[in-house]
Structure formats: structure tokens, C-alpha cells
Scaffold this motif. Structure first.
Motif, PDB file in Angstrom:
ATOM      1  N   MET A   1       0.844  -1.176   0.000  1.00 58.83           N
ATOM      2  CA  MET A   1       0.000   0.000   0.000  1.00 58.83           C
ATOM      3  C   MET A   1       0.888   1.238   0.000  1.00 58.83           C
ATOM      4  O   MET A   1       1.816   1.343   0.782  1.00 58.83           O
ATOM      5  N   ALA A   2       0.591   2.181  -0.870  1.00 61.50           N
ATOM      6  CA  ALA A   2       1.349   3.418  -0.940  1.00 61.50           C
ATOM      7  C   ALA A   2       0.411   4.595  -0.722  1.00 61.50           C
ATOM      8  O   ALA A   2      -0.695   4.618  -1.240  1.00 61.50           O
ATOM      9  N   ILE A   3       0.865   5.551   0.045  1.00 59.89           N
ATOM     10  CA  ILE A   3       0.080   6.759   0.279  1.00 59.89           C
ATOM     11  C   ILE A   3       0.327   7.682  -0.903  1.00 59.89           C
ATOM     12  O   ILE A   3       1.462   8.051  -1.188  1.00 59.89           O
ATOM     13  N   GLN A   4      -0.737   8.074  -1.582  1.00 59.75           N
ATOM     14  CA  GLN A   4      -0.602   8.957  -2.737  1.00 59.75           C
ATOM     15  C   GLN A   4      -0.721  10.420  -2.336  1.00 59.75           C
ATOM     16  O   GLN A   4      -0.048  11.269  -2.893  1.00 59.75           O
ATOM     17  N   ALA A   5      -1.595  10.716  -1.394  1.00 66.33           N
ATOM     18  CA  ALA A   5      -1.765  12.100  -0.947  1.00 66.33           C
ATOM     19  C   ALA A   5      -2.414  12.101   0.427  1.00 66.33           C
ATOM     20  O   ALA A   5      -3.216  11.237   0.747  1.00 66.33           O
ATOM     21  N   ILE A   6      -2.036  13.083   1.232  1.00 63.90           N
ATOM     22  CA  ILE A   6      -2.633  13.239   2.558  1.00 63.90           C
ATOM     23  C   ILE A   6      -2.575  14.719   2.912  1.00 63.90           C
ATOM     24  O   ILE A   6      -1.650  15.428   2.502  1.00 63.90           O
ATOM     25  N   ASN A   7      -3.556  15.203   3.650  1.00 65.20           N
ATOM     26  CA  ASN A   7      -3.615  16.632   3.944  1.00 65.20           C
ATOM     27  C   ASN A   7      -2.934  17.017   5.250  1.00 65.20           C
ATOM     28  O   ASN A   7      -2.992  18.160   5.647  1.00 65.20           O
ATOM     29  N   VAL A   8      -2.281  16.091   5.908  1.00 68.00           N
ATOM     30  CA  VAL A   8      -1.587  16.392   7.160  1.00 68.00           C
ATOM     31  C   VAL A   8      -0.218  16.986   6.839  1.00 68.00           C
ATOM     32  O   VAL A   8       0.604  16.360   6.174  1.00 68.00           O
ATOM     33  N   ARG A   9       0.033  18.197   7.315  1.00 68.50           N
ATOM     34  CA  ARG A   9       1.288  18.876   6.980  1.00 68.50           C
ATOM     35  C   ARG A   9       2.449  18.457   7.882  1.00 68.50           C
ATOM     36  O   ARG A   9       3.584  18.457   7.462  1.00 68.50           O
ATOM     37  N   ASN A  10       2.153  18.134   9.128  1.00 67.46           N
ATOM     38  CA  ASN A  10       3.218  17.771  10.061  1.00 67.46           C
ATOM     39  C   ASN A  10       3.478  16.273   9.983  1.00 67.46           C
ATOM     40  O   ASN A  10       2.754  15.470  10.565  1.00 67.46           O
ATOM     41  N   GLN A  11       4.519  15.912   9.239  1.00 67.92           N
ATOM     42  CA  GLN A  11       4.869  14.520   9.030  1.00 67.92           C
ATOM     43  C   GLN A  11       6.317  14.312   9.460  1.00 67.92           C
ATOM     44  O   GLN A  11       7.184  15.109   9.120  1.00 67.92           O
ATOM     45  N   PHE A  12       6.548  13.249  10.201  1.00 64.32           N
ATOM     46  CA  PHE A  12       7.891  12.953  10.692  1.00 64.32           C
ATOM     47  C   PHE A  12       8.247  11.524  10.323  1.00 64.32           C
ATOM     48  O   PHE A  12       7.657  10.583  10.851  1.00 64.32           O
ATOM     49  N   LYS A  13       9.203  11.358   9.422  1.00 65.39           N
ATOM     50  CA  LYS A  13       9.659  10.022   9.040  1.00 65.39           C
ATOM     51  C   LYS A  13      10.656   9.541  10.086  1.00 65.39           C
ATOM     52  O   LYS A  13      11.498  10.301  10.549  1.00 65.39           O
ATOM     53  N   GLY A  14      10.519   8.282  10.470  1.00 63.83           N
ATOM     54  CA  GLY A  14      11.439   7.754  11.464  1.00 63.83           C
ATOM     55  C   GLY A  14      11.312   6.253  11.602  1.00 63.83           C
ATOM     56  O   GLY A  14      10.674   5.582  10.789  1.00 63.83           O
ATOM     57  N   LYS A  15      11.962   5.738  12.642  1.00 58.34           N
ATOM     58  CA  LYS A  15      11.924   4.309  12.947  1.00 58.34           C
ATOM     59  C   LYS A  15      11.369   4.102  14.342  1.00 58.34           C
ATOM     60  O   LYS A  15      11.637   4.895  15.250  1.00 58.34           O
ATOM     61  N   ILE A  16      10.622   3.024  14.481  1.00 57.09           N
ATOM     62  CA  ILE A  16      10.077   2.702  15.796  1.00 57.09           C
ATOM     63  C   ILE A  16      11.215   2.329  16.734  1.00 57.09           C
ATOM     64  O   ILE A  16      12.030   1.458  16.426  1.00 57.09           O
ATOM     65  N   LYS A  17      11.258   3.047  17.854  1.00 47.90           N
ATOM     66  CA  LYS A  17      12.312   2.835  18.858  1.00 47.90           C
ATOM     67  C   LYS A  17      11.838   1.885  19.953  1.00 47.90           C
ATOM     68  O   LYS A  17      12.611   1.077  20.458  1.00 47.90           O
ATOM     69  N   GLU A  18      10.552   1.996  20.318  1.00 47.76           N
ATOM     70  CA  GLU A  18      10.029   1.165  21.412  1.00 47.76           C
ATOM     71  C   GLU A  18       8.517   1.046  21.271  1.00 47.76           C
ATOM     72  O   GLU A  18       7.853   1.969  20.822  1.00 47.76           O
TER      73      GLU A  18
END
Length: 71
Positions: A1-18
Motif C-alpha cells: 500500500m502506498a500513500i498517494q496524498a494526505i492533507n496532514v502537513r506535520n509529518q515525521f519520518k522515522g523508525k520505531i524505537k520502542e
């Protein structure tokens, strides 16, 4: 599944730590370049999304209110 568009401006790419798993709700800590973002989601969602420590995710933050306190 790929996200094509979303209206949320605050996005943070990262890795799950816990993941602190509970019977119904779980806390997920995501390590991002901006710092750690914590989300509370259903334990069922964690299993359905096959999330685990080290999974690459995007944390979306959408809020109608942001509180500020003077230090």
C-alpha cells in the motif's frame, strides 16, 4: 500500500524505537530527526500493520489545538 496524498502537513519520518504493548492500547515511540514522537494506538492496529522495533514509519500529527507553556 502506498500513500498517494494526505492533507496532514506535520509529518515525521522515522523508525520505531520502542513499543509498550497493552491489552487494548499501546504506546509507540518513533525516533525522528526532530526527536521522539509518541503515539497511542490500538494493539490490534500494531498487529494488523505488522509494526515492530526498527520498522520505518511516518508519524502524522494533526491537532486542532497546540498548547504552549512559558518556562
Amino acid at each position: 500500500m502506498a500513500i498517494q496524498a494526505i492533507n496532514v502537513r506535520n509529518q515525521f519520518k522515522g523508525k520505531i524505537k520502542e513499543i509498550i504493548e497493552g491489552p487494548v492500547l499501546s504506546e509507540v515511540d518513533v525516533e525522528t530527526p526532530a526527536g521522539t514522537v509518541t503515539s497511542v494506538i490500538t494493539t490490534r492496529s500494531i498487529k494488523e500493520l505488522n509494526l515492530g522495533v526498527g520498522s520505518e514509519v511516518i508519524a502524522f500529527v494533526k491537532s486542532t489545538e497546540v498548547s504552549i507553556a512559558k518556562l
